[in-house]
Design a protein around this motif. Sequence first.
Motif, PDB file in Angstrom:
ATOM      1  N   ASP A 188       0.826  -1.205   0.000  1.00  0.00           N
ATOM      2  CA  ASP A 188       0.000   0.000   0.000  1.00  0.00           C
ATOM      3  C   ASP A 188       0.870   1.270   0.000  1.00  0.00           C
ATOM      4  N   VAL A 189       1.087   1.790  -1.200  1.00  0.00           N
ATOM      5  CA  VAL A 189       1.955   2.958  -1.367  1.00  0.00           C
ATOM      6  C   VAL A 189       1.375   4.181  -0.653  1.00  0.00           C
ATOM      7  N   GLU A 190       0.040   4.260  -0.667  1.00  0.00           N
ATOM      8  CA  GLU A 190      -0.614   5.412  -0.040  1.00  0.00           C
ATOM      9  C   GLU A 190      -0.363   5.438   1.475  1.00  0.00           C
ATOM     10  N   ASP A 196       9.717   4.052   5.670  1.00  0.00           N
ATOM     11  CA  ASP A 196      10.981   4.103   4.918  1.00  0.00           C
ATOM     12  C   ASP A 196      10.806   3.552   3.515  1.00  0.00           C
ATOM     13  N   GLY A 197       9.706   2.791   3.311  1.00  0.00           N
ATOM     14  CA  GLY A 197       9.519   2.249   1.979  1.00  0.00           C
ATOM     15  C   GLY A 197       8.328   1.337   1.872  1.00  0.00           C
ATOM     16  N   GLY A 236       2.021  -8.209  -9.059  1.00  0.00           N
ATOM     17  CA  GLY A 236       0.746  -7.680  -9.560  1.00  0.00           C
ATOM     18  C   GLY A 236       0.376  -6.323  -8.973  1.00  0.00           C
ATOM     19  N   ASP A 237       1.232  -5.769  -8.144  1.00  0.00           N
ATOM     20  CA  ASP A 237       0.919  -4.487  -7.500  1.00  0.00           C
ATOM     21  C   ASP A 237       1.290  -3.317  -8.407  1.00  0.00           C
ATOM     22  N   MET A 238       1.235  -2.134  -7.852  1.00  0.00           N
ATOM     23  CA  MET A 238       1.597  -0.921  -8.596  1.00  0.00           C
ATOM     24  C   MET A 238       3.019  -1.071  -9.186  1.00  0.00           C
TER      25      MET A 238
END
Length: 210
Positions: free
Chosen positions: A70-72, A80-81, A87-89
Motif C-alpha cells: 500500500d503505497v498510499e 521508509d519504503g 501484480g501491484d503498482m
Amino acid sequence: MLEDMGLYFITDSGLTKNGAVEDSRIAIDAGVKIIQYREKSLGEGKRLEEALEIARMCRNSGTIFIVNNDVEIASKVNADGVHLGQGDMPIEKAREVLGKKIIGLTVHNVGEAIDAQECGADYLGASPIFATTTKIDAGEAIGPGAITAIKSSVIIPLVAIGGIQLENLEEVMNAGADGVCMVSATVGHKDLAERVHKIREKINSLRGKK
Ligand code: TZP
C-alpha cells in the motif's frame, strides 16, 4: 544497510497472538532491524492506525519500516519504503509517489529479478523458497538454488521468503541470501521474543563462519 538485513520481520494478522503492533514492539526489542507491516484483513482506518504506531516505534528505535503493498499508507505514515508484489503498482509509479524511499519487489526467477533491478527496485524478495501455507497463492517453491542464481545476476540485496524455518536457515544463508523473512517461525511461535533472539543468533553465527 539493506545488505545487512538479517531477520526481516513481517507482521501477520492471521498468525499473531499479540497483534501486529505488539509483535513489532517485541521484534524491535529483540533486535530486529527491519519490519514490514503486512495486513490483508483490516479496514483502511485500522491499518493506518497500526501503521502509524509501528512507524513511530521504528523511528524511535532506528528500525527500517516497510509497508506491504500500500503505497498510499506508506506515504501517509512516512514509512521508509514499500514492498510490492508482481501484480501491484509498477515500481516506476510507486517511485513517483515515494521518491527516494526504499522499494522492494517480490521475484520468482532470474528474469523478474533483472527486470526489477532495471526498474529501480532497491531490494528483492525471492519467493517462495520452500512450500508455505502462510501465503496460499505464493506459488511453486523455487528452492535455495534460485537464490544463488538470482544473486549472481543482480547487485541489489536479496531477502529470501517462504517456508524458512530454523532447520533450513543455514541452507538459505549459504545460498547467498542477505536477509530472511520467517513468518510462521516467528509470529506463529508461542514465544516470539525467544524465537527472534534464536534466529538472530543463528544468522550471526552463520555469517561469522563465512
Ligand atoms: N510472501 C511470500 S511467501 C510468504 C509471503 C508473505 C509467507 C511466508 O511465510 P512463512 O510462514 O515464513 O512460510
